[in-house]
Design an enzyme around this catalytic site. Structure first.
Site, short mmCIF file in Angstrom:
data_model
loop_
_atom_site.label_atom_id
_atom_site.label_comp_id
_atom_site.label_asym_id
_atom_site.label_seq_id
_atom_site.Cartn_x
_atom_site.Cartn_y
_atom_site.Cartn_z
N ARG A 1 -10.46 -2.29 -6.34
CA ARG A 1 -11.11 -2.21 -5.03
C ARG A 1 -11.39 -0.75 -4.73
O ARG A 1 -10.45 0.05 -4.65
CB ARG A 1 -10.23 -2.83 -3.96
CG ARG A 1 -10.76 -2.63 -2.57
CD ARG A 1 -9.89 -3.29 -1.49
NE ARG A 1 -10.47 -3.00 -0.20
CZ ARG A 1 -9.86 -2.35 0.79
NH1 ARG A 1 -8.60 -1.99 0.68
NH2 ARG A 1 -10.49 -2.09 1.92
N HIS B 1 -15.20 2.44 4.41
CA HIS B 1 -13.79 2.85 4.49
C HIS B 1 -13.76 4.24 5.13
O HIS B 1 -13.28 5.19 4.54
CB HIS B 1 -13.14 2.81 3.11
CG HIS B 1 -11.64 2.72 3.11
ND1 HIS B 1 -10.93 1.81 2.35
CD2 HIS B 1 -10.71 3.44 3.77
CE1 HIS B 1 -9.62 1.98 2.55
NE2 HIS B 1 -9.46 2.98 3.40
N GLU C 1 -10.23 -2.24 7.83
CA GLU C 1 -9.35 -1.98 8.97
C GLU C 1 -10.08 -1.58 10.26
O GLU C 1 -9.96 -0.43 10.72
CB GLU C 1 -8.30 -0.93 8.60
CG GLU C 1 -7.44 -1.33 7.40
CD GLU C 1 -6.25 -0.41 7.19
OE1 GLU C 1 -6.21 0.68 7.76
OE2 GLU C 1 -5.34 -0.82 6.44
N ASN D 1 -4.50 -6.15 4.78
CA ASN D 1 -3.69 -4.98 4.42
C ASN D 1 -2.39 -5.08 5.21
O ASN D 1 -2.41 -5.24 6.43
CB ASN D 1 -4.39 -3.67 4.81
CG ASN D 1 -5.64 -3.41 3.98
OD1 ASN D 1 -5.94 -4.15 3.04
ND2 ASN D 1 -6.37 -2.36 4.33
N TYR E 1 1.60 -3.34 5.52
CA TYR E 1 2.57 -2.32 5.10
C TYR E 1 3.96 -2.53 5.69
O TYR E 1 4.95 -2.31 5.02
CB TYR E 1 2.05 -0.92 5.48
CG TYR E 1 0.90 -0.49 4.59
CD1 TYR E 1 1.14 0.16 3.38
CD2 TYR E 1 -0.41 -0.77 4.93
CE1 TYR E 1 0.10 0.52 2.54
CE2 TYR E 1 -1.46 -0.41 4.10
CZ TYR E 1 -1.20 0.23 2.90
OH TYR E 1 -2.23 0.58 2.07
N GLU F 1 -4.57 -4.44 0.40
CA GLU F 1 -3.72 -3.24 0.32
C GLU F 1 -2.29 -3.62 0.63
O GLU F 1 -2.03 -4.38 1.57
CB GLU F 1 -4.13 -2.17 1.34
CG GLU F 1 -5.37 -1.40 1.01
CD GLU F 1 -5.69 -0.33 2.06
OE1 GLU F 1 -4.76 0.19 2.70
OE2 GLU F 1 -6.88 -0.05 2.24
C1 FCB Z 1 -4.46 2.12 5.16
C2 FCB Z 1 -5.77 2.68 4.69
C3 FCB Z 1 -5.71 3.35 3.34
C4 FCB Z 1 -4.43 4.14 3.16
C5 FCB Z 1 -3.23 3.30 3.52
C6 FCB Z 1 -1.90 4.00 3.31
O1 FCB Z 1 -4.46 2.07 6.55
O2 FCB Z 1 -6.74 1.65 4.62
O3 FCB Z 1 -6.86 4.12 3.19
O4 FCB Z 1 -4.49 5.29 3.90
O5 FCB Z 1 -3.32 2.87 4.85
#
Ligand code: FCB
Length: 450
Positions: A76, A120, A165, A291, A293, A357
């Protein structure tokens, strides 16, 4: 216990143009808002910029060979709008298109499936000067840009992501001011979000027309919003948090318009809309990119983040509660990913989901030519198991993209945070596959976790 993935599960890594390419003045590229922002004193850690980054613009061929050697099946990447249309609209820059043409051919020759993200975050500065995403003309410019790129690459690229995002494009960049263009105006942020979501919907049929058979989706960053206590006040705070971070984007993308509780909360800050906008934003898509985290625990607060009257736990709070933290100070909890996947599946029912992500910044160093990053292996392992848990419950996850292929320009954090499976020595541009990259290759080969 062995966790097996379906035979057609797709294993990849992700990057973004401004974070890796460098070559910001080459072959006709003009500045984006990130060039401007990163060159503004005080905006990024150490004054770091993407001027050189990973020099991927020149090293793409070797980088593809590296991906191939790591067994990656999909990649990607994002396309830099200011390479294709240096002023955002107007004259097409053929050399910009040629770059991605070569990249795509190189990926396909290496047996790697390209997933192209159109936006992006590197908006052409010329468009920003005319109001950026707050200006409806930027939506039209985006659709035109999407059409140009899809026409050129659509015979070979079958997987398309419109935006990466929208929450970051709008709130992080226009209300909290942490990202380019660095505004701090809540009404502006809601307007930007509306135009980004509408432009997504307008671009989808255009991409499909230009690239027959294309699978098109959008990538949202979604949070597991959790109350920090059992109190009703904290539960309500978590609903508000979920409302503006998750539902404000999920609801319109799935054709439901904006959530009423947040509209009530923001009153006159609500965006100006035109007839047809919400219908456009809700166009059916082929997949949702997610995405993820970390989870976010919130409490009710009268002062913090005024509008939403919520505050998030601090890294110290998380540590006190027993969470391990990443180098970003984010708490690690794979159950958050499982919860997000299940919730999206049950509440919105996307046809397919890609985790576009997921990853971790760790304090990586080179020792005797090797980079050991056990924290990254543990993080990925945990999140893949959480993904498999969700899949067992019926969530249609089709693939996983590790953020990131290689260390890169981490936006406002500059080069101080390393998310890569591959280490980059910025002085020499040498790439060193970290232990996690070798481990990930093993997972891909086995298509399972032990
Ligand atoms: C996300 C972004 C990516 C990267 C990660 C850690 O928010 O999409 O570009 O910075 O975080």
């Amino acid at each position: 216990m062995t966790t097996q993935f379906p035979s057609d599960f797709l294993w990849g890594t992700a990057t973004a143009s401004y974070q890796i390419e460098g070559a910001v003045t080459e072959d006709g590229r003009k500045p984006s808002i990130w060039d401007t922002f990163s060159h503004t004193p005080g905006k990024t850690h150490n004054g770091d910029t993407g001027d050189v980054a990973d020099d991927h613009y020149h090293r793409w061929h070797d980088d593809i060979a590296l991906m191939h050697s790591l067994g990656l099946q999909a990649y990607r990447f994002s396309i830099a709008w200011p390479r294709i249309l240096p002023d955002g609209t107007g004259a097409i820059n053929a050399r910009g298109l040629d770059f991605y043409d070569r990249l795509v051919d190189g990926l396909l020759a290496a047996g790697i499936r390209p997933f192209a993200t159109l936006y992006h975050w590197d908006l052409p500065q010329t468009l920003q000067d005319a109001g950026g995403w707050a200006n409806r003309a930027t939506m039209d410019a985006f659709v035109h840009y999407a059409d140009i790129v899809a026409r050129r690459l659509g015979d070979r690229v079958h997987d398309w992501i419109t935006h990466n995002e929208p929450w970051c494009i709008s709130f992080l960049s226009h209300m909290l001011g942490h990202h380019a263009p660095g505004a701090t105006d809540a009404a502006l942020a809601f307007q930007v979000a509306h135009h980004v979501l509408t432009s997504h919907g307008l671009a989808v049929p255009v991409i499909r027309a230009a690239a027959p058979g294309a699978q098109v989706g959008i990538t949202l960053n979604l949070f597991a919003s959790r109350p920090e206590s059992d109190s009703e006040a904290d539960a309500a705070a978590a609903r508000r948090h979920d409302g503006y971070l998750n539902r404000w984007f999920l609801d319109p993308v799935f054709g439901r318009g904006y959530p009423n509780d947040i509209l009530d909360l923001i009153g006159p800050l609500a965006p100006t809309m035109e007839p047809g906008d919400l219908q456009a934003a809700g166009v059916p898509t082929d997949f949702l990119g997610i995405n993820y985290y970390n989870p976010t625990y919130v409490r009710a607060s009268d002062s913090a983040q005024g509008l939403f009257k919520t505050s998030e736990l601090t890294p110290q709070d998380y540590q006190a509660r027993g969470f391990q933290l990443t180098e970003m100070g984010w708490p690690i909890d794979p159950t958050g990913l499982r919860d997000v996947l299940l919730r999206v599946h049950l509440a919105y029912g996307p046809r397919a989901i890609y985790i576009t992500e997921n990853g971790i910044a760790t304090p990586d160093t080179v020792v005797s030519g090797r980079v050991d990053d056990p924290g990254r292996i543990a993080y990925i392992d945990g999140h893949l198991r959480a993904t498999a848990d969700a899949m067992r419950l019926g969530v249609p996850v089709r693939g996983y993209f590790l953020w990131s292929l290689m260390d890169n320009f981490e936006w406002a954090w500059g080069y101080s945070k390393r998310f890569g499976a591959v280490y980059v020595d910025y002085a020499t541009q040498q790439r060193i596959a970290k232990a996690s990259a070798h481990w990930y290759k093993g997972v891909i080969t086995a298509n399972s976790l032990d």
